[in-house]
Design an enzyme around this catalytic site. Structure first.
Site, PDB file in Angstrom:
ATOM      1  N   HIS A   1     -11.765  -8.098  -8.812  1.00 11.33           N
ATOM      2  CA  HIS A   1     -11.220  -7.607  -7.540  1.00 11.33           C
ATOM      3  C   HIS A   1     -11.618  -8.541  -6.409  1.00 11.33           C
ATOM      4  O   HIS A   1     -12.572  -9.319  -6.509  1.00 11.33           O
ATOM      5  CB  HIS A   1     -11.693  -6.163  -7.270  1.00 11.33           C
ATOM      6  CG  HIS A   1     -13.158  -6.063  -7.024  1.00 11.33           C
ATOM      7  ND1 HIS A   1     -13.740  -6.289  -5.780  1.00 11.33           N
ATOM      8  CD2 HIS A   1     -14.188  -5.772  -7.856  1.00 11.33           C
ATOM      9  CE1 HIS A   1     -15.044  -6.128  -5.887  1.00 11.33           C
ATOM     10  NE2 HIS A   1     -15.342  -5.825  -7.122  1.00 11.33           N
TER      11      HIS A   1
ATOM     12  N   LYS B   1       0.809  -1.044 -20.509  1.00 15.47           N
ATOM     13  CA  LYS B   1       1.794  -2.126 -20.644  1.00 15.47           C
ATOM     14  C   LYS B   1       1.604  -2.841 -21.987  1.00 15.47           C
ATOM     15  O   LYS B   1       2.577  -3.220 -22.641  1.00 15.47           O
ATOM     16  CB  LYS B   1       1.641  -3.121 -19.490  1.00 15.47           C
ATOM     17  CG  LYS B   1       2.119  -2.544 -18.167  1.00 15.47           C
ATOM     18  CD  LYS B   1       1.849  -3.524 -17.061  1.00 15.47           C
ATOM     19  CE  LYS B   1       2.247  -2.941 -15.707  1.00 15.47           C
ATOM     20  NZ  LYS B   1       1.753  -3.776 -14.603  1.00 15.47           N
TER      21      LYS B   1
END
Ligand SMILES: NC(=O)C1=CN([C@@H]2O[C@H](COP(=O)(O)OP(=O)(O)OC[C@H]3O[C@@H](n4cnc5c(N)ncnc54)[C@H](OP(=O)(O)O)[C@@H]3O)[C@@H](O)[C@H]2O)[C@@H](O)CC1
Ligand SMILES: Nc1ncnc2c1ncn2[C@@H]1O[C@H](COP(=O)(O)OP(=O)(O)O)[C@@H](O)[C@H]1O
Ligand SMILES: [Mg+2]
Length: 419
Positions: free
Chosen positions: A105, A58
């Site tokens: 995470h 991205k």
């Protein structure tokens, strides 16, 4: 320029994909695979790796199809700090950029953010883009002079130039060669003009030639010429040489015996244009520097035809005869036998005066004597010569500036180039 990319993934989705034994090998690069294998492929870490790849894609704006996933590896340093290691297409996409990555995470999700920035500042990039090609060539070829270097490190140029009535051409080519940094400039000229040229260029050394009673080059002088050539690292022939039997024999002797780079200008060109195939038998690497009139003589056509077909004629001449060709005038062209072309952007009509070409010939030959490859020597000199012309026009006017003023501008330009 700042690039940013971010990605979030469900760890359960990655865990599911990992049921396929090939999944990890397909997405992880070699080092990344080995690091994760040592830890038994924890699903949250594999998920973080996946996120980092997607975030990188991205940031560079290609999506995942722009590179192979294995080429963007998320690696951990000894202190656990993550970094991106890029190879192949991914490295190509990241050219001149640096990337930083951060991963995290929870029990359910993993996320990564990638930030990219230019290795060089915007200003540096735009400055480099704005450097004209001629200047880049010059900066590459002009190495700084080592503190312990001596004159022997900067070549020995033999100039075979000048004749009665054209002592100025010998003086200008000798002086411009001296001003371009050659260690020793030796000028071979008719004895009668020696006092004039020596008084204008006291740094040069001289070989004095006498025409025989018949107007030809005396045998004794052939020996002097051969011996001067054997000492030289490059040779310039032709500025103000005339077309006497003496000049013809001199040119032919240099062409036959030289094995160092040769710059052929003015009457050197006029003389070979009468038997141009002789150029094919010359062992030495050659540069020819015709103005459109001389080019017309070489091609047995008119200056008008040359001007209409500058690039075409220059390219085919360089290719067919295996020489570097410098076709002078507005937007001087430098062409190599292999078809490399430099189109000059410096210079102005204030340089349209007898002697400007003699100055250029001395500059090219000086760089060649210092060991610069002939194409760069020619293109760099053409650029610098035109730049000197533009500076002179700014302070002295196009009307009043003189070819010797071009030589006088060189110190200022070398200072600016840091040499
Ligand atoms: N102080 C000294 O000692 C000096 C000595 N010098 C020495 O003089 C010798 C002769 O060289 P040179 O170039 O003056 O004469 P030459 O080859 O007949 O050329 C003129 C012919 O070419 C043409 N032509 C030229 N340029 C053109 C252009 N841009 N665009 C188009 N055409 C152009 C021009 O055509 P025209 O315009 O007249 O029709 C004319 O036909 C040489 O040894 C040189 O080193 C000089 O360097 C001066 C200072
Ligand atoms: N209008 C112009 N624009 C740019 N450079 C020019 C212009 N007229 C002449 N020059 C340059 O001046 C030099 C003239 O060379 P040449 O004709 O051989 O002169 P000479 O033999 O009289 O010394 C060449 O380097 C040429 O490119
Ligand atoms: Mg000339």
């Amino acid at each position: 320029m700042l690039l940013i990319g971010t990605d979030l993934v469900e760890i359960a989705r990655i865990r599911k994909s990992m049921r396929n034994p090939l999944f990890c090998a397909r997405i992880l690069g070699k080092s990344e695979y080995e690091q994760l294998a040592r830890r038994g492929f924890p699903a949250q870490s594999v998920a973080a790796s996946f996120c980092a790849k997607e975030a990188f894609s991205k940031a560079v704006g290609t999506g995942l199809s722009g590179f192979c996933l294995r080429e963007a590896e998320l690696l951990r340093g000894p202190n656990g700090k993550p970094r991106l290691q890029l190879t192949g297409k991914a490295a190509h996409l990241a050219e001149n950029m640096r990337f930083s990555v951060s991963v995290t995470h929870t029990a359910e999700t993993a996320a990564a953010t990638v930030v990219g920035w230019n290795e060089k500042s915007e200003m540096q990039i735009s400055e480099e883009r704005d450097v004209p090609e001629g200047r880049r060539i010059l900066l590459n070829m002009l190495k700084p002079r080592g503190p312990e270097s001596n004159k022997g490190c900067y070549g020995r140029l033999l100039c075979v130039c000048g004749s009665e009535g054209m002592a100025g051409a010998a003086a200008m080519s000798t002086l411009s060669a001296l001003r371009c940094g050659t260690g020793i400039v030796e000028t071979a000229l008719p004895r009668s003009i020696y006092p004039i040229v020596a008084s204008l260029a006291p740094e040069a050394v001289f070989t004095l030639l006498d025409a025989s009673p018949g107007g030809d080059l005396a045998d004794r002088d052939l020996e002097s010429l051969d011996s001067a050539l054997s000492r030289a690292s490059a040779c310039l022939v032709g500025c103000g040489l005339g077309k006497s039997p003496f000049a013809r024999r001199t040119v032919s002797r240099v062409l036959q015996t030289a094995d160092v780079p040769l710059v052929l200008d003015a009457d050197g060109i006029n003389i070979v244009s009468e038997h141009i195939d002789e150029l094919k038998t010359v062992r030495a690497p050659l540069v020819l520097t015709p103005h459109p009139g001389e080019m017309a003589r070489l091609l047995r056509t008119t200056p008008e035809e040359v001007q209409k077909n500058r690039e075409l004629f220059a390219r085919s001449f360089a290719r067919d005869l295996g020489v570097i060709l410098v076709l002078k005038g507005f937007e001087t062209l430098v062409v190599s036998p292999q078809g490399k072309l430099y189109r000059n952007t410096t210079g102005n009509p204030g340089m349209a005066k007898g002697g400007s070409g003699d100055v250029l010939a001395g500059m090219i030959a000086s760089f060649a004597a210092q060991g610069v490859d002939l194409f760069s020597a020619a293109a760099g000199a053409v650029y610098l010569h035109g730049l000197a012309g533009d500076r002179c026009a700014g302070t002295l006017s196009q009307c009043a500036m003189l070819p010797t003023d071009l030589i006088g501008k060189l110190p200022e330009l070398f200072l600016e180039l840091g040499r």
